[in-house]
Design a protein around this motif. Structure first.
Motif, PDB file in Angstrom:
ATOM      1  N   VAL A  40      56.210  33.168  26.760  1.00  0.00           N
ATOM      2  CA  VAL A  40      56.902  33.271  25.471  1.00  0.00           C
ATOM      3  C   VAL A  40      58.302  32.661  25.580  1.00  0.00           C
ATOM      4  O   VAL A  40      58.743  31.927  24.690  1.00  0.00           O
ATOM      5  CB  VAL A  40      56.979  34.737  25.002  1.00  0.00           C
ATOM      6  N   GLU A  41      59.009  32.942  26.674  1.00  0.00           N
ATOM      7  CA  GLU A  41      60.349  32.382  26.852  1.00  0.00           C
ATOM      8  C   GLU A  41      60.317  30.864  26.950  1.00  0.00           C
ATOM      9  O   GLU A  41      61.242  30.180  26.508  1.00  0.00           O
ATOM     10  CB  GLU A  41      61.007  32.972  28.095  1.00  0.00           C
ATOM     11  N   SER A  42      59.233  30.314  27.521  1.00  0.00           N
ATOM     12  CA  SER A  42      59.134  28.858  27.691  1.00  0.00           C
ATOM     13  C   SER A  42      58.988  28.138  26.355  1.00  0.00           C
ATOM     14  O   SER A  42      59.282  26.939  26.256  1.00  0.00           O
ATOM     15  CB  SER A  42      57.952  28.505  28.594  1.00  0.00           C
ATOM     16  N   LEU A  43      58.555  28.824  25.301  1.00  0.00           N
ATOM     17  CA  LEU A  43      58.431  28.187  23.990  1.00  0.00           C
ATOM     18  C   LEU A  43      59.780  27.696  23.484  1.00  0.00           C
ATOM     19  O   LEU A  43      59.854  26.721  22.731  1.00  0.00           O
ATOM     20  CB  LEU A  43      57.823  29.174  22.982  1.00  0.00           C
ATOM     21  N   TYR A  44      60.837  28.362  23.914  1.00  0.00           N
ATOM     22  CA  TYR A  44      62.188  27.971  23.504  1.00  0.00           C
ATOM     23  C   TYR A  44      62.542  26.567  23.982  1.00  0.00           C
ATOM     24  O   TYR A  44      63.320  25.855  23.327  1.00  0.00           O
ATOM     25  CB  TYR A  44      63.199  28.983  24.051  1.00  0.00           C
ATOM     26  N   ASN A  45      61.964  26.158  25.116  1.00  0.00           N
ATOM     27  CA  ASN A  45      62.251  24.821  25.649  1.00  0.00           C
ATOM     28  C   ASN A  45      61.796  23.724  24.700  1.00  0.00           C
ATOM     29  O   ASN A  45      62.301  22.599  24.743  1.00  0.00           O
ATOM     30  CB  ASN A  45      61.581  24.631  27.010  1.00  0.00           C
ATOM     31  N   TYR A  46      60.821  24.042  23.851  1.00  0.00           N
ATOM     32  CA  TYR A  46      60.311  23.051  22.908  1.00  0.00           C
ATOM     33  C   TYR A  46      61.012  23.155  21.555  1.00  0.00           C
ATOM     34  O   TYR A  46      60.743  22.367  20.657  1.00  0.00           O
ATOM     35  CB  TYR A  46      58.798  23.207  22.751  1.00  0.00           C
ATOM     36  N   GLY A  47      61.885  24.146  21.430  1.00  0.00           N
ATOM     37  CA  GLY A  47      62.797  24.275  20.308  1.00  0.00           C
ATOM     38  C   GLY A  47      62.203  23.954  18.959  1.00  0.00           C
ATOM     39  O   GLY A  47      61.183  24.516  18.540  1.00  0.00           O
ATOM     40  N   LEU A  48      62.838  23.014  18.277  1.00  0.00           N
ATOM     41  CA  LEU A  48      62.452  22.724  16.898  1.00  0.00           C
ATOM     42  C   LEU A  48      61.093  22.046  16.789  1.00  0.00           C
ATOM     43  O   LEU A  48      60.481  22.052  15.712  1.00  0.00           O
ATOM     44  CB  LEU A  48      63.530  21.889  16.211  1.00  0.00           C
ATOM     45  N   PHE A  49      60.582  21.426  17.880  1.00  0.00           N
ATOM     46  CA  PHE A  49      59.235  20.866  17.824  1.00  0.00           C
ATOM     47  C   PHE A  49      58.224  21.972  17.533  1.00  0.00           C
ATOM     48  O   PHE A  49      57.323  21.829  16.706  1.00  0.00           O
ATOM     49  CB  PHE A  49      58.877  20.183  19.147  1.00  0.00           C
ATOM     50  N   PHE A  50      58.393  23.098  18.218  1.00  0.00           N
ATOM     51  CA  PHE A  50      57.509  24.243  18.013  1.00  0.00           C
ATOM     52  C   PHE A  50      57.713  24.840  16.624  1.00  0.00           C
ATOM     53  O   PHE A  50      56.752  25.057  15.883  1.00  0.00           O
ATOM     54  CB  PHE A  50      57.768  25.302  19.094  1.00  0.00           C
ATOM     55  N   THR A  51      58.968  25.116  16.276  1.00  0.00           N
ATOM     56  CA  THR A  51      59.220  25.787  14.999  1.00  0.00           C
ATOM     57  C   THR A  51      58.857  24.898  13.812  1.00  0.00           C
ATOM     58  O   THR A  51      58.361  25.395  12.792  1.00  0.00           O
ATOM     59  CB  THR A  51      60.697  26.213  14.887  1.00  0.00           C
ATOM     60  N   PHE A  52      59.089  23.596  13.926  1.00  0.00           N
ATOM     61  CA  PHE A  52      58.746  22.668  12.845  1.00  0.00           C
ATOM     62  C   PHE A  52      57.245  22.686  12.594  1.00  0.00           C
ATOM     63  O   PHE A  52      56.788  22.811  11.447  1.00  0.00           O
ATOM     64  CB  PHE A  52      59.219  21.261  13.203  1.00  0.00           C
ATOM     65  N   LEU A  53      56.476  22.568  13.668  1.00  0.00           N
ATOM     66  CA  LEU A  53      55.016  22.509  13.539  1.00  0.00           C
ATOM     67  C   LEU A  53      54.455  23.825  13.012  1.00  0.00           C
ATOM     68  O   LEU A  53      53.672  23.852  12.059  1.00  0.00           O
ATOM     69  CB  LEU A  53      54.394  22.171  14.895  1.00  0.00           C
ATOM     70  N   VAL A  54      54.865  24.932  13.619  1.00  0.00           N
ATOM     71  CA  VAL A  54      54.309  26.234  13.251  1.00  0.00           C
ATOM     72  C   VAL A  54      54.724  26.631  11.834  1.00  0.00           C
ATOM     73  O   VAL A  54      53.896  27.087  11.037  1.00  0.00           O
ATOM     74  CB  VAL A  54      54.738  27.310  14.268  1.00  0.00           C
ATOM     75  N   ALA A  55      56.008  26.468  11.505  1.00  0.00           N
ATOM     76  CA  ALA A  55      56.479  26.845  10.169  1.00  0.00           C
ATOM     77  C   ALA A  55      55.825  25.979   9.094  1.00  0.00           C
ATOM     78  O   ALA A  55      55.456  26.482   8.022  1.00  0.00           O
ATOM     79  CB  ALA A  55      57.999  26.729  10.096  1.00  0.00           C
ATOM     80  N   GLY A  56      55.675  24.692   9.360  1.00  0.00           N
ATOM     81  CA  GLY A  56      55.046  23.802   8.386  1.00  0.00           C
ATOM     82  C   GLY A  56      53.608  24.180   8.109  1.00  0.00           C
ATOM     83  O   GLY A  56      53.164  24.234   6.956  1.00  0.00           O
ATOM     84  N   ILE A  57      52.851  24.444   9.188  1.00  0.00           N
ATOM     85  CA  ILE A  57      51.446  24.837   9.025  1.00  0.00           C
ATOM     86  C   ILE A  57      51.349  26.192   8.326  1.00  0.00           C
ATOM     87  O   ILE A  57      50.512  26.391   7.426  1.00  0.00           O
ATOM     88  CB  ILE A  57      50.738  24.881  10.390  1.00  0.00           C
ATOM     89  N   ALA A  58      52.200  27.126   8.727  1.00  0.00           N
ATOM     90  CA  ALA A  58      52.180  28.467   8.126  1.00  0.00           C
ATOM     91  C   ALA A  58      52.468  28.389   6.631  1.00  0.00           C
ATOM     92  O   ALA A  58      51.800  29.051   5.824  1.00  0.00           O
ATOM     93  CB  ALA A  58      53.196  29.366   8.821  1.00  0.00           C
TER      94      ALA A  58
END
Length: 513
Positions: free
Chosen positions: A470-488
């Protein structure tokens, strides 16, 4: 002829736009600063848009960005590649959001009303405004340092004055407060004037580095001396790439604040494609080459260009004064465009009938002081791996919601009048689109543990070892949040029947809750 002239705009002619403005002018969501721009206000050419980016990108934080990556362990070409790729990636959401500004003539907080609701847009706007206030503080702090060096060149006893840096910080702050009163048109003029000057100053600095460093080849081979860390490249790459995308993700949200003044879509697309990635890559390279050259000349790396120029020109006070003026112009051009225009509109959006663009600018300037910019700038870990990655994660999620809403769900069509109405289709539930907020929570929530871990590392280093999944997801920063938030957001909206946009001729029904 008229059809061709207004083909890039969301209205057929000035008469239609005037009718819309008259219809909503009494609304508490409307003021002249937030009103859609008419054809007579669309004066920004390709050069103006490109100059805007040159003025924003040529700044000390860009100069030191590559050096920060190399200090963590990257080679010069790895750092430059990371920066170049990051800016090509951020250009995509930049152009996507910019389209709405040119077509509909509205600033970012008004555009955000379509996806977040007429009240929920304040969430997105204030999130953007607060990071701009922090950036305003950082750039003002750097400008104050340059002004302090200038004072030292003019008067040898300046260094003995108690609190001399704090004094110049406040003086530089006051200069910018005065400039705020000239508005967006003043920014246009200042950027167009400063761009050639900043390019000339940058090339002069590069020429010194190559000459004094014994040639470009020797300078680049010497650059390995900038590496003080030994972290593996791939351990640095993703958070560094996210940080470089996060460097301008803020502006990718509010780029409609500028493109609403563009003559047409071609002007803003070509101007940005030329101005952003090329300038960022080129000036970062100059930062690498010149800093490496200081190792050859002075047997130590001088990361700060203000300190370097002061050292080079101490015996040439006239040249030093000219150089410091150029640095001051660089800081002002960045601050006015990147860190004042957006929050001025954003704060105005909170209470349009009471807060003007100018008042919003004053609020920005005051909050910039209390952001403790000297702490952020003086710690490269806090600056790159905590500040840029952390806030970029939130803004990336907001950007994803806006892009999905405008390009996929609404097919680039908005109801201009309803953007200024409490009972229009963008009213949602009490002015809030719960789908957008839920998507942000879904996208950002998983990276919070990593952000907390990075923010609490010793000395604000920002980089931590042996993260959990879970902590490692932070390393991908906005790439993760952009993809997940957009799909959601897409799934939530389609599943609940929201955000459908009728044709221009259809009646205006409120958006479903």
């Amino acid at each position: 002829m008229e059809r061709e002239r207004y083909g890039d705009f969301g209205f057929n002619d000035p008469a239609e736009l005037s009718r819309i403005k008259a219809e909503v002018s009494s609304s508490s969501l409307y003021n002249e600063d937030l009103a859609p721009t008419g054809p007579e206000e669309r004066t920004w050419t390709t050069y103006n848009i490109a100059a805007l980016w040159i003025g924003m990108a040529i700044v000390i934080t860009t100069y030191t960005l590559a050096s920060g990556l190399m200090a963590a362990g990257m080679l010069w070409w790895q750092a430059l590649l990371t920066i170049s790729l990051g800016n090509l990636l951020v250009l995509v959401p930049m152009l996507l959001n910019a389209h709405a500004g040119t077509k509909w003539g509205v600033p970012f907080p008004v555009f955000a009303r379509a996806s977040f609701g007429v009240r929920g847009a304040n969430f997105a706007a204030i999130a953007r405004a607060l990071v701009a206030c922090g950036w305003f503080g950082i750039q003002t702090w750097i400008g104050g340092l340059a002004l302090s060096s200038l004072m030292g060149a003019v008067w040898g006893g300046w260094g003995n004055v108690p609190g001399n840096t704090a004094i110049t910080f406040m003086v530089f702050w006051a200069i910018q407060v005065v400039i705020i009163w000239f508005g967006v048109e003043g920014v246009k003029w200042f950027e167009a004037f400063s761009a050639p000057l900043l390019i000339a100053g940058s090339l002069a600095l590069l020429a010194w580095g190559i000459s004094a460093g014994g040639g470009l080849g020797n300078v680049l081979s010497t650059s390995s001396g900038l590496q003080t860390g030994n972290a593996p490249f791939w351990a640095l790459f993703w958070p560094s790439l996210a940080a470089n995308v996060g460097y301008w993700i803020t502006v990718s949200l509010n780029i409609p604040d500028f493109t609403r003044y563009a003559r047409n879509q071609r002007s803003q697309v070509v101007g940005q494609a030329i101005g952003l990635p090329l300038t960022m890559t080129a000036f970062s390279f100059i930062g690498i080459a010149v800093t490496a050259a200081t190792i050859v000349v002075f047997d130590e790396a001088i990361w700060d260009p203000v300190a370097l120029i002061t050292r080079l020109l101490t015996d040439l006070p006239i040249l030093l004064i000219i150089a410091m003026i150029v640095i001051a112009i660089a800081q002002i051009s960045t601050n006015m465009a990147a860190n004042v225009v957006s929050p001025s509109f954003d704060f105005s959006n909170l209470a349009p009938k009471y807060i003007s663009f100018r008042m919003g600018g004053l609020i920005t300037a005051l909050l910039g002081i209390v952001s403790f910019p000297w702490v952020l700038f003086n710690n490269v870990g806090a600056y790159i791996f905590t500040w840029l990655v952390g806030y970029g994660s939130l803004l990336g999620a907001i950007g994803a919601v806006m892009i999905v809403d405008y390009w996929i769900l609404r097919g680039r069509h908005l109801d201009l009048a309803d953007l200024y109405k409490h009972d229009g289709r963008y009213a949602y539930s009490g002015g809030w689109n719960w789908r957008a907020i839920a998507a942000i929570v879904i996208g950002v929530g998983p990276v919070l543990p990593g952000f907390i871990k990075a923010a609490t590392t010793p000395g604000f280093a920002g980089v931590f070892e042996n993260p959990t999944f879970v902590e490692s997801l932070y390393n991908y920063g906005l790439f993760f949040t952009f993809l997940v938030a957009g799909i959601a957001y897409l799934i939530l909206t389609l599943a609940t029947g929201g955000a459908t946009e009728p044709t221009r001729e259809a009646g205006r029904e409120p958006e479903t809750a």
